[in-house]
Design an enzyme around this catalytic site. Structure first.
Site, PDB file in Angstrom:
ATOM      1  N   ASP A 497      42.834  35.541  50.163  1.00 26.71           N
ATOM      2  CA  ASP A 497      43.392  36.565  49.255  1.00 26.71           C
ATOM      3  C   ASP A 497      43.056  36.193  47.807  1.00 26.71           C
ATOM      4  O   ASP A 497      43.275  35.057  47.389  1.00 26.71           O
ATOM      5  CB  ASP A 497      44.914  36.649  49.437  1.00 26.71           C
ATOM      6  CG  ASP A 497      45.527  37.723  48.571  1.00 26.71           C
ATOM      7  OD1 ASP A 497      45.944  37.390  47.447  1.00 26.71           O
ATOM      8  OD2 ASP A 497      45.583  38.879  48.998  1.00 26.71           O
ATOM      9  N   ASN A 505      42.953  43.737  37.935  1.00 24.79           N
ATOM     10  CA  ASN A 505      42.470  45.125  37.974  1.00 24.79           C
ATOM     11  C   ASN A 505      43.099  45.966  36.868  1.00 24.79           C
ATOM     12  O   ASN A 505      42.434  46.744  36.201  1.00 24.79           O
ATOM     13  CB  ASN A 505      42.795  45.721  39.349  1.00 24.79           C
ATOM     14  CG  ASN A 505      41.823  46.828  39.729  1.00 24.79           C
ATOM     15  OD1 ASN A 505      40.659  46.791  39.355  1.00 24.79           O
ATOM     16  ND2 ASN A 505      42.299  47.807  40.461  1.00 24.79           N
ATOM     17  N   HIS A 510      39.118  49.175  36.809  1.00 26.15           N
ATOM     18  CA  HIS A 510      38.701  49.219  38.214  1.00 26.15           C
ATOM     19  C   HIS A 510      37.251  48.768  38.398  1.00 26.15           C
ATOM     20  O   HIS A 510      36.915  48.172  39.430  1.00 26.15           O
ATOM     21  CB  HIS A 510      38.869  50.646  38.742  1.00 26.15           C
ATOM     22  CG  HIS A 510      40.295  51.079  38.793  1.00 26.15           C
ATOM     23  ND1 HIS A 510      41.215  50.547  39.671  1.00 26.15           N
ATOM     24  CD2 HIS A 510      40.976  51.993  38.045  1.00 26.15           C
ATOM     25  CE1 HIS A 510      42.386  51.115  39.492  1.00 26.15           C
ATOM     26  NE2 HIS A 510      42.289  51.995  38.509  1.00 26.15           N
ATOM     27  N   ASP A 514      36.224  45.946  40.998  1.00 30.21           N
ATOM     28  CA  ASP A 514      35.216  46.076  42.060  1.00 30.21           C
ATOM     29  C   ASP A 514      34.182  44.958  41.976  1.00 30.21           C
ATOM     30  O   ASP A 514      33.772  44.387  42.999  1.00 30.21           O
ATOM     31  CB  ASP A 514      34.519  47.436  41.941  1.00 30.21           C
ATOM     32  CG  ASP A 514      35.452  48.585  42.296  1.00 30.21           C
ATOM     33  OD1 ASP A 514      36.527  48.314  42.876  1.00 30.21           O
ATOM     34  OD2 ASP A 514      35.103  49.740  41.989  1.00 30.21           O
ATOM     35  N   ARG A 530      26.928  28.275  58.721  1.00 34.47           N
ATOM     36  CA  ARG A 530      26.508  28.453  60.117  1.00 34.47           C
ATOM     37  C   ARG A 530      26.220  29.919  60.393  1.00 34.47           C
ATOM     38  O   ARG A 530      26.921  30.808  59.903  1.00 34.47           O
ATOM     39  CB  ARG A 530      27.587  27.950  61.067  1.00 34.47           C
ATOM     40  CG  ARG A 530      27.909  26.467  60.923  1.00 34.47           C
ATOM     41  CD  ARG A 530      28.824  26.009  62.045  1.00 34.47           C
ATOM     42  NE  ARG A 530      29.996  26.854  62.165  1.00 34.47           N
ATOM     43  CZ  ARG A 530      30.743  26.957  63.261  1.00 34.47           C
ATOM     44  NH1 ARG A 530      30.406  26.285  64.343  1.00 34.47           N
ATOM     45  NH2 ARG A 530      31.810  27.727  63.283  1.00 34.47           N
ATOM     46  N   GLU A 541      42.108  43.216  48.673  1.00 33.20           N
ATOM     47  CA  GLU A 541      41.494  42.022  48.098  1.00 33.20           C
ATOM     48  C   GLU A 541      41.474  40.850  49.075  1.00 33.20           C
ATOM     49  O   GLU A 541      41.342  39.697  48.661  1.00 33.20           O
ATOM     50  CB  GLU A 541      42.244  41.618  46.819  1.00 33.20           C
ATOM     51  CG  GLU A 541      43.673  41.144  47.010  1.00 33.20           C
ATOM     52  CD  GLU A 541      44.677  42.282  46.920  1.00 33.20           C
ATOM     53  OE1 GLU A 541      44.253  43.433  47.154  1.00 33.20           O
ATOM     54  OE2 GLU A 541      45.855  42.019  46.638  1.00 33.20           O
ATOM     55  N   ARG A 561      35.981  24.217  50.865  1.00 37.59           N
ATOM     56  CA  ARG A 561      34.709  24.405  50.157  1.00 37.59           C
ATOM     57  C   ARG A 561      34.631  25.810  49.554  1.00 37.59           C
ATOM     58  O   ARG A 561      34.172  25.987  48.418  1.00 37.59           O
ATOM     59  CB  ARG A 561      33.558  24.177  51.135  1.00 37.59           C
ATOM     60  CG  ARG A 561      32.170  24.273  50.463  1.00 37.59           C
ATOM     61  CD  ARG A 561      31.075  23.880  51.435  1.00 37.59           C
ATOM     62  NE  ARG A 561      30.937  24.848  52.497  1.00 37.59           N
ATOM     63  CZ  ARG A 561      30.820  24.550  53.795  1.00 37.59           C
ATOM     64  NH1 ARG A 561      30.831  23.303  54.191  1.00 37.59           N
ATOM     65  NH2 ARG A 561      30.705  25.502  54.700  1.00 37.59           N
TER      66      ARG A 561
END
Length: 641
Positions: A497, A505, A510, A514, A530, A541, A561
């Site tokens: 999140d 925002n 906006h 985005d 991988r 989000e 990471r």
């Protein structure tokens, strides 16, 4: 084959329906024309035909409340005890002492024996007025004593007027002596004017016309900003409306109009209202200025400065209800001066940073300062007294609120036009794509199958971030949970999140929001080394990382990471690059039944909730309630670097 028709493009801004914002802008243009008309009428007025009386004054020895000097004692004082006041009337600042003022007038006009004596400062507490007429070469013919002041009900005044006006008849050749004992907690000012009825009444009508126009303009601006606030629900318009009504209320109270029309019997509240309205002007002005010149985002000290000035003004407004007026008004003036200085500095800084509304704010603020300078020059007699100079402060404040309203309207129109333009461009691009697709369908029916496969692929892809969407994720999880059950190997899930995304925002817009999601999605894909790992948009989000065959340690390694990689990012905005962080919840289990997918999702969501609750920008691991923890991975068998 033909595709469904798209909706028609919206009309250009000039032909859009008359929304509340458009109607408010029309009202604003009419208010501007009204202000120009009032300023023109005031500028064309001739200098008033009153006589400003020369004044002498003295201060009673001792503090207020000491034994007062009697009238006889004052008359017996030598001339050396008196001081001569400058032209325009005495202005002695704030003082705890009681002052006496003296003036003499010789009647030389045989046609106008009736005169009107005006004390043109309506906030004096108590005036003991002694009038004596002495015909030439004779003893005094009559003596009158009056008690005036705003500590008496308004109806007790001899003439119904915001200032103190007393009618007096002076025979030809006679001398009028005026002695006034003044006690007040406000500033000690005593402008004494002598009028003929023929000049006083036109002057009063001109003044009332200008003040009425001023109040009409201010209430019109209040209605305009309330319309905008109801239309777009931005708090800046509501704060501005509070600022406008506070300024108007403060000026009408200083002019004595509030006491005359609103609370003619509330003598104690009349003083308190001036302080409360002045403090509320500072509080609402500071809060609005912070919104108008956009101090957020920016250095934290700017926000603290605004919070301090707003809080101090509100504290002064509350303290005015219990403090003596003399203390409260000085505190309110001091806090207002500090607020003006701070707001000017902040506006200058924002103007140097290239923010155009800050220049509008400085220009509007300058109109109030110019009005104050003109009023001061008028009071000191350095310019001809007129309707324009006497009401310069009202005109300056009206110009200020009108200019800032124009700035607000301009900003609203620009945002609206940008939204409409973006809509038009998006629909135009969509229509062109539809026409191109229809042309290809008509020319090459054999390409229809390939186009349909492409559309199916697009339905599984998030349109903003270009990564798999929730629909694709749900199908993939159903397949991967079955594979993990069959192979009895672990399946790890991470929910990510973006921290404080709504605030980001709302602050940067906006488009920047985005771009923030696009940047995060791209970095998560880079960190998923991988080929079997799946990065998908979970919704809003939130993103989801599915890691087949990864145990708890490996999943934690990948999640940490990714968290560090996102923390190192910077999203470009209109005010510069802004850093972002993410909170990550991780769960790893060896599923036994298909129902364990729900367990895995729930446990991962709970881990994410704990990460946000514990302060965000961290990774939290949680094991599924009905699942067996997966063993630690073997780095030689599974490379998660």
């Amino acid at each position: 084959m033909s595709l469904p028709a798209l909706p028609p493009c919206p009309a250009a801004p000039s032909s859009c329906p008359r929304t509340p914002a458009v109607l408010a802008a029309a009202l604003l243009r009419r208010l501007f024309m009204l202000l120009c008309l009032l300023a023109g009428l005031a500028a064309l007025q001739p200098a008033w035909a009153q006589e400003t009386l020369a004044l002498d004054y003295l201060a009673e020895p001792g503090a207020a409340g000491a034994q007062p000097l009697s009238l006889a004692a004052v008359r017996a004082l030598p001339e050396s005890a008196w001081q001569h006041a400058p032209a325009g009337g005495a202005s002695l600042g704030y003082s705890d002492k009681t002052h006496w003022f003296r003036a003499r007038v010789l009647q030389r006009d045989p046609t106008e024996l009736r005169r009107l004596l005006e004390i043109a400062y309506p906030v004096l507490d108590r005036i003991e007025l002694h009038l004596q007429v002495t015909p030439a070469g004779q003893p005094p013919s009559w003596h009158k004593e009056l008690v005036l002041g705003d500590k008496q009900a308004f109806e007790l005044r001899p003439v119904r007027h915001a200032n103190f006006v007393v009618p007096v008849d002076i025979p030809l050749g006679a001398e009028l002596e005026v002695l006034a004992r003044v006690t007040t907690s406000s500033a000690v000012q005593f402008p004494l004017l002598l009028w003929t009825p023929a000049t006083f009444h036109p002057h009063a009508e001109d003044t009332n016309l200008l003040l009425g126009g001023y109040l009409g303009l201010m209430f019109g601006l209040l209605a305009y900003n309330l319309i905008l606030w109801a239309s777009v629900r931005e708090r800046g318009y509501l704060l501005y409306g509070l600022w406008v009504i506070s300024i108007a209320g403060c000026i009408t109270s200083l002019k004595g109009l509030s006491f005359q029309y609103l609370w003619p019997h509330a003598t104690q509240w009349n003083d308190t209202a001036i302080v409360v309205l002045l403090a509320l002007t500072g509080a609402s002005g500071s809060a609005f200025a912070a919104d108008f010149i956009r101090i957020v985002p920016g250095p934290r000290w700017r926000r603290w400065a605004i919070h301090c000035t707003t809080g101090a003004s509100l504290l002064v407004a509350a303290a005015a209800l219990v403090l003596p007026y003399s203390v409260a008004i000085r505190t309110a003036i001091s806090s207002s001066v500090v607020a003006i200085f701070i707001l000017t500095v902040l506006a200058l800084l924002r103007a140097r940073e290239g923010y155009a509304p800050a220049r509008i704010f400085l220009l509007a603020f300058g109109s109030v300062l110019l009005g104050g300078v003109l009023l001061a020059l008028d009071k000191f007699g350095l310019v001809a007294r007129s309707v324009f100079t006497e009401n310069a402060l009202q005109l300056g404040s009206a110009m200020e609120v009108l200019m800032i309203s124009l700035g607000l309207a301009s900003r609203l129109n620009e945002e609206r036009e940008l939204r409409v333009k973006s809509q038009i461009e998006a629909l135009k691009a969509q229509r062109e794509a539809q026409e191109l697709l229809e042309a290809r369908v008509n020319e090459r029916t054999s390409a229809l199958e390939q186009a349909n496969r492409r559309l199916a692929e697009l339905s599984m892809t998030d349109g903003l971030t270009a990564i798999p969407n929730r629909r694709f994720l749900d199908q993939a999880l159903e397949h991967l949970i079955g594979e993990a059950i069959g192979s009895k190997r672990s399946l790890s899930l991470a929910l990510i999140d973006v921290d404080h995304f709504k605030q980001f925002n709302d602050t940067h817009g906006h488009l920047a929001g985005d771009q923030c999601l696009q940047v995060v999605a791209l970095e998560l894909q880079r960190q998923a080394h991988r080929t079997e790992d799946l990065v998908a948009r979970f919704g809003g989000e939130e993103f989801c990382i599915v890691m087949p065959h990864a145990g708890p340690d490996g999943a934690l390694t990948v999640a940490e990471r990714m968290r560090q990689a996102v923390q190192a990012l910077a999203v470009p905005t209109s005010v510069g690059a802004v850093g972002i962080t993410v909170s990550i919840g991780v769960c790893s289990l060896v599923p036994r039944t298909p129902e364990d997918l729900a367990v895995l999702l729930k446990a991962t969501d709970e881990a994410l909730y704990r990460a946000k609750r514990n302060g965000r920008n961290q990774v939290v691991m949680q094991l599924g309630d009905a699942a067996t923890p997966a063993p630690a991975p073997n780095p030689q068998a599974l490379d998660l670097r």
